[in-house]
Write a protein that holds these residues in place. Structure first.
Motif, PDB file in Angstrom:
ATOM      1  N   ALA A 261       0.839  -1.198   0.000  1.00 38.81           N
ATOM      2  CA  ALA A 261       0.000   0.000   0.000  1.00 38.81           C
ATOM      3  C   ALA A 261       0.869   1.241   0.000  1.00 38.81           C
ATOM      4  CB  ALA A 261      -0.910  -0.003   1.234  1.00 38.81           C
ATOM      5  N   PRO A 262       0.461   2.277  -0.688  1.00 40.89           N
ATOM      6  CA  PRO A 262       1.274   3.513  -0.717  1.00 40.89           C
ATOM      7  C   PRO A 262       1.405   4.107   0.669  1.00 40.89           C
ATOM      8  CG  PRO A 262      -0.917   3.898  -1.635  1.00 40.89           C
ATOM      9  CD  PRO A 262      -0.795   2.420  -1.447  1.00 40.89           C
ATOM     10  N   ALA A 263       2.597   4.613   0.946  1.00 43.87           N
ATOM     11  CA  ALA A 263       2.857   5.219   2.251  1.00 43.87           C
ATOM     12  C   ALA A 263       2.097   6.527   2.374  1.00 43.87           C
ATOM     13  CB  ALA A 263       4.353   5.458   2.417  1.00 43.87           C
ATOM     14  N   PRO A 264       1.647   6.849   3.553  1.00 44.40           N
ATOM     15  CA  PRO A 264       0.911   8.116   3.727  1.00 44.40           C
ATOM     16  C   PRO A 264       1.825   9.309   3.517  1.00 44.40           C
ATOM     17  CG  PRO A 264       1.334   7.088   5.851  1.00 44.40           C
ATOM     18  CD  PRO A 264       1.736   6.079   4.796  1.00 44.40           C
TER      19      PRO A 264
END
Length: 377
Positions: A261-264
């Motif tokens: 998942a893409p990092a925040p």
């Protein structure tokens, strides 16, 4: 001699107790694969009192199984139990995960519904590490089955052979079997031809066949959404009860790595400027005296007036005994005062003989008084 006798008695009791204790049933299962343990009623029938040896009858007793983890009120989270009827066998089934590895001691209580005798057995389940890698998994929905009818080994083999022809490989293993009721399905009507439905999940290290790959195509999804005829259904079933629902089947390919998942995105950490805080002004003064009059004074005044009226009616409007007697005719007063005497005279006349009792005169006296009053007037 006494010491030898006591030692012999103790050894005999210990030996008898050791022989009477039944050994635990031990089984093993790897993580990530389906585990099924069938509780056969005929096996536990011999544990109860053998009436057939005494009376010559062989009983087919109804039995109810109660299962729980030792020193716990329920089963482990990965294990389930089902028994549809006391005249049918019970099943312990489930799929342990890698974090469920270890020893699980299950207590099985068998209740004989004819004699209400109880028998207890322990089942030890050793969950080991996964022995097979199954990156290709497929889940199929069997509409005309119930969970108790799919768990027997013979039925599982029939389903596996049908999926084997569809998959094109014999290296298949069951991963999970679950009822449609556990997925939010509706309880079927208790009528013939209505079933709850079962989901079966199988896995393999072999890739999917070309026919199975149609389950991920957009054309297949559009056909299922429209509710029309499914053109890509290539499944076969030797038993009509084992036929799968093609539109409710799905593929799960674990051979491809799942992208993380893409990092925040980190922000500046400072809130935007919104200007100076302007608190609201104080509310204006309010006169509460009119509300006090309406809420307190007016109800008290009404209550006081009501009490005065009630006091006047109860105390000042009473007639009194003398005024009542003055307005009442003498004949009525005489009748009123002589009711008790007349009643006593009637009881005396009813208790004695009529020939010895004088005729009543009190009933005639009021008439005489009325005649005298009329004559004087």
């Amino acid at each position: 001699m006494a010491d030898k006798g006591s030692w012999a008695l103790a050894i005999t009791v210990c030996a008898a107790g050791f022989l009477s204790v039944r050994a635990d049933s031990i089984t093993e299962t790897p993580a990530g694969q389906l585990f099924v343990y069938e509780l056969h009623r005929e096996v536990f029938q011999s544990e109860f009192e053998p009436f057939h040896k005494v009376f010559g009858h062989i009983y087919n007793d109804p039995m109810v199984f109660k299962c729980n983890k030792e020193r716990f009120p329920d089963l482990p989270r990965w294990l389930r139990f089902t028994q549809r009827d006391p005249y049918e066998n019970g099943f312990l089934y489930g799929t342990p995960l890698p974090q469920d590895q270890g020893r699980n001691i299950i207590e099985i209580f068998v209740i004989n519904k004819r004699s209400y005798d109880t028998f207890k057995e322990r089942l030890v389940i050793n969950v080991g590490p996964a022995v097979k890698q199954m990156p290709y998994q497929a889940e199929f929905f069997i509409e005309l089955r119930e969970i108790e009818k799919v768990l027997p080994a013979a039925v599982q083999e029939e389903i596996r052979l049908d999926i084997q022809n569809l998959w094109g490989t014999g290296r298949l293993d069951f991963i999970n079997i679950s009822s449609a009721l556990d997925r939010g399905g509706r309880v079927p009507l208790p009528l013939p031809g209505h079933f709850e439905g079962v989901y079966v999940k199988l896995g393999s290290d072999r890739p999917f066949s070309k026919c199975m790959l149609r389950l991920d195509s957009a054309e297949h999804r559009s056909e299922c959404a429209s509710g029309g005829k499914i053109s890509g259904d290539c499944s076969t079933c030797s038993n009509p009860s084992n036929c799968i629902s093609w539109c409710r089947s799905a593929l799960l390919d674990l051979s491809k790595p799942v992208p993380p998942a893409p990092a925040p995105t980190a922000g500046p950490g400072v809130l935007p400027w919104a200007g100076e805080f302007s608190p609201p002004e104080s509310p204006p003064d309010r006169d509460f005296f009119p509300g006090y009059i309406v809420t307190i004074i007016v109800p008290l005044a009404l209550v006081l007036i009501f009490c005065l009226v009630l006091t006047y009616i109860m105390c000042c409007r009473r007639e009194g005994v003398l005024r009542r007697n003055a307005k009442t005719l003498d004949l009525q007063l005489y009748h009123h005062h002589t009711i008790q005497g007349n009643a006593s005279e009637l009881r005396r006349m009813a208790g004695g003989e009529r020939s010895t009792v004088d005729r009543p005169r009190q009933c005639l006296q009021p008439l005489l008084m009325a005649e005298q009053a009329m004559a004087q007037s």
